[in-house]
Design a protein around this motif. Structure first.
Motif, PDB file in Angstrom:
ATOM      1  N   UNK A 203     -11.063   7.057  -1.420  1.00 53.23           N
ATOM      2  CA  UNK A 203     -10.933   6.736   0.000  1.00 53.23           C
ATOM      3  C   UNK A 203     -10.593   5.271   0.259  1.00 53.23           C
ATOM      4  N   UNK A 204     -10.878   4.407  -0.704  1.00 48.24           N
ATOM      5  CA  UNK A 204     -10.551   2.995  -0.533  1.00 48.24           C
ATOM      6  C   UNK A 204      -9.177   2.643  -1.104  1.00 48.24           C
ATOM      7  N   UNK A 205      -8.594   3.565  -1.838  1.00 43.62           N
ATOM      8  CA  UNK A 205      -7.306   3.299  -2.478  1.00 43.62           C
ATOM      9  C   UNK A 205      -6.200   3.111  -1.432  1.00 43.62           C
ATOM     10  N   UNK A 206      -5.357   2.137  -1.652  1.00 42.75           N
ATOM     11  CA  UNK A 206      -4.205   1.982  -0.766  1.00 42.75           C
ATOM     12  C   UNK A 206      -3.304   3.196  -0.907  1.00 42.75           C
ATOM     13  N   UNK A 207      -2.891   3.774   0.227  1.00 44.87           N
ATOM     14  CA  UNK A 207      -2.092   4.995   0.152  1.00 44.87           C
ATOM     15  C   UNK A 207      -0.818   4.943   0.989  1.00 44.87           C
ATOM     16  N   UNK A 208      -0.474   3.786   1.526  1.00 45.64           N
ATOM     17  CA  UNK A 208       0.756   3.652   2.305  1.00 45.64           C
ATOM     18  C   UNK A 208       1.430   2.332   1.943  1.00 45.64           C
ATOM     19  N   UNK A 209       2.751   2.381   1.783  1.00 49.65           N
ATOM     20  CA  UNK A 209       3.558   1.190   1.514  1.00 49.65           C
ATOM     21  C   UNK A 209       4.830   1.253   2.361  1.00 49.65           C
ATOM     22  N   UNK A 210       5.454   0.117   2.628  1.00 42.65           N
ATOM     23  CA  UNK A 210       6.701   0.143   3.411  1.00 42.65           C
ATOM     24  C   UNK A 210       7.822   0.895   2.704  1.00 42.65           C
ATOM     25  N   UNK A 211       7.856   0.776   1.359  1.00 42.12           N
ATOM     26  CA  UNK A 211       8.903   1.442   0.592  1.00 42.12           C
ATOM     27  C   UNK A 211       8.455   1.523  -0.872  1.00 42.12           C
ATOM     28  N   UNK A 212       9.253   2.174  -1.694  1.00 44.04           N
ATOM     29  CA  UNK A 212       8.892   2.357  -3.103  1.00 44.04           C
ATOM     30  C   UNK A 212       8.890   1.037  -3.871  1.00 44.04           C
ATOM     31  N   UNK A 213       9.746   0.125  -3.481  1.00 50.92           N
ATOM     32  CA  UNK A 213       9.790  -1.174  -4.149  1.00 50.92           C
ATOM     33  C   UNK A 213       8.455  -1.896  -3.982  1.00 50.92           C
ATOM     34  N   UNK A 214       7.909  -1.879  -2.781  1.00 52.77           N
ATOM     35  CA  UNK A 214       6.620  -2.521  -2.539  1.00 52.77           C
ATOM     36  C   UNK A 214       5.498  -1.748  -3.237  1.00 52.77           C
TER      37      UNK A 214
END
Length: 360
Positions: A203-214
């Motif tokens: 639940x604390x894991x980051x699960x959204x990024x702007x794009x695959x590169x990030x």
């Protein structure tokens, strides 16, 4: 049982296939017999096509761990194929298959709506992965009447592979390789703290990024994922991350990517109350009826040492290998050394079979 501390010894050949590994993707839609989408991939080399009708040729079935996806096996399979296709190798392989757990990877994306229904919502388990594998084998895409079927499972995949052996009708596996199976023969209470830590981490894991590169840059910075092989990180960014659902909507949509295995689905797997204990008896039985090889990481970063000890002691394994310097995520951290270990188990089983035939 033999204990092999496989540490810094180099691979006997460069871990690259002489020919490009080929792949085929298959998807099966829900039916009245099974309510979820299934996605799998078949891998092979052109040279392996000569083994199609060979009764001694191997078909390998790979099952992944929680929060990963079928393609995480690609670096391991690639190196295994290189070893098996070397000039003097006696191992004959027909093909390898890897299957997504239905709430992971490409399957998780296709099943997103179905997994919100009461039957599955926050209620997935190791046994449900085993049931998915059983349905896949029942479809007949793998001809189990030809050649020999070898089951390979990591963590969750090792548990599901074991549970599969209790689902009728049974399929004719000839041997198994279980890598850091999430089993606790001495009782589930030994994993209580680990489960709490894993659920919290999910639940604390980051699960959204702007794009695959990030997403790639973020994974490369994390302490835990820094230990992953770069090829595994690449497969995770390509297959373990997908377009964010919000990006499908018009004006004002969120433009980004997210995890294929959602936080809720990952946590649901960790909460499975029976996965770590229910198949222990089956594991012990399989050790008496099949060559069953156990592979552990030397570093007890997930499973406590006492759980490792209990797993080793619960069965009469064909072999036990401890890979030095690797933790629970052996597949992600040292795919080349793992491939060499799997190859050695296949070689061991081949020699034992030849010995039996010579005595007969």
């Amino acid at each position: 049982m033999e204990l092999d501390h496989d540490g810094d010894s180099p691979l006997s050949i460069t871990p690259q296939c002489p020919h490009k590994m080929l792949e085929e993707s298959v998807t099966y839609a829900p039916t009245s017999a099974y309510p979820l989408y299934l996605t799998a991939k078949r891998y092979w080399l052109p040279a392996f096509e000569a083994n199609v009708d060979d009764p001694d040729a191997l078909t390998l079935l790979f099952l992944h761990s929680t929060s990963f996806h079928k393609e995480t096996w690609m670096p391991t399979i690639d190196t295994l194929f290189a070893l098996a296709s070397s000039e003097h190798s006696p191992i004959k392989i027909r093909e390898a298959w890897a299957l997504d757990c239905p709430n992971h990877g490409a399957s998780g994306q296709l099943n997103a709506y179905i997994l919100l229904q009461p039957e599955f919502f926050l209620n997935f388990s190791c046994e449900k992965y085993a049931q998915a594998v059983h349905h896949f084998l029942s479809i007949g895409r793998i001809d189990t009447r030809k050649g020999k079927l070898v089951g390979v499972g990591h963590s969750l995949g090792g548990v599901a592979m074991t549970m599969l052996q209790d689902i009728e009708p049974l399929f004719p596996f000839t041997s198994f390789v279980l890598i850091e199976p999430l089993l606790s023969p001495a009782g589930g209470h030994h994993l209580r703290r680990l489960r709490e830590m894993l659920v919290k981490g999910a639940y604390e894991r980051r699960d959204v990024w702007p794009d695959r590169k990030e997403a790639l840059a973020s994974l490369a910075r994390r302490q835990r994922t820094k230990k992953w092989d770069p090829r595994v990180i690449d497969t995770f960014v390509r297959y373990g991350i997908l377009e964010h659902p919000g990006a499908r909507y018009p004006a004002g949509a969120y433009n980004g990517v997210t995890l294929a295995c959602t936080r809720d689905q990952e946590a649901a797997m960790y909460r499975d109350p029976e996965g770590a204990t229910k198949p222990v008896g089956t594991l012990t039985r399989l050790c008496r009826t099949h060559p069953l090889h156990l592979v552990l990481g030397e570093v007890a970063d997930f499973l406590p040492p006492r759980v490792h000890k209990a797993i080793v002691e619960v069965g009469a394994y064909a072999s036990v290998t401890v890979i030095q310097g690797a933790g629970h995520l052996v597949v992600q951290e040292v795919p080349d050394r793992l491939a060499k270990t799997i190859y050695d188990t296949l070689l061991m089983d081949s020699k034992n079979t030849q010995g039996i035939h010579s005595k007969l």
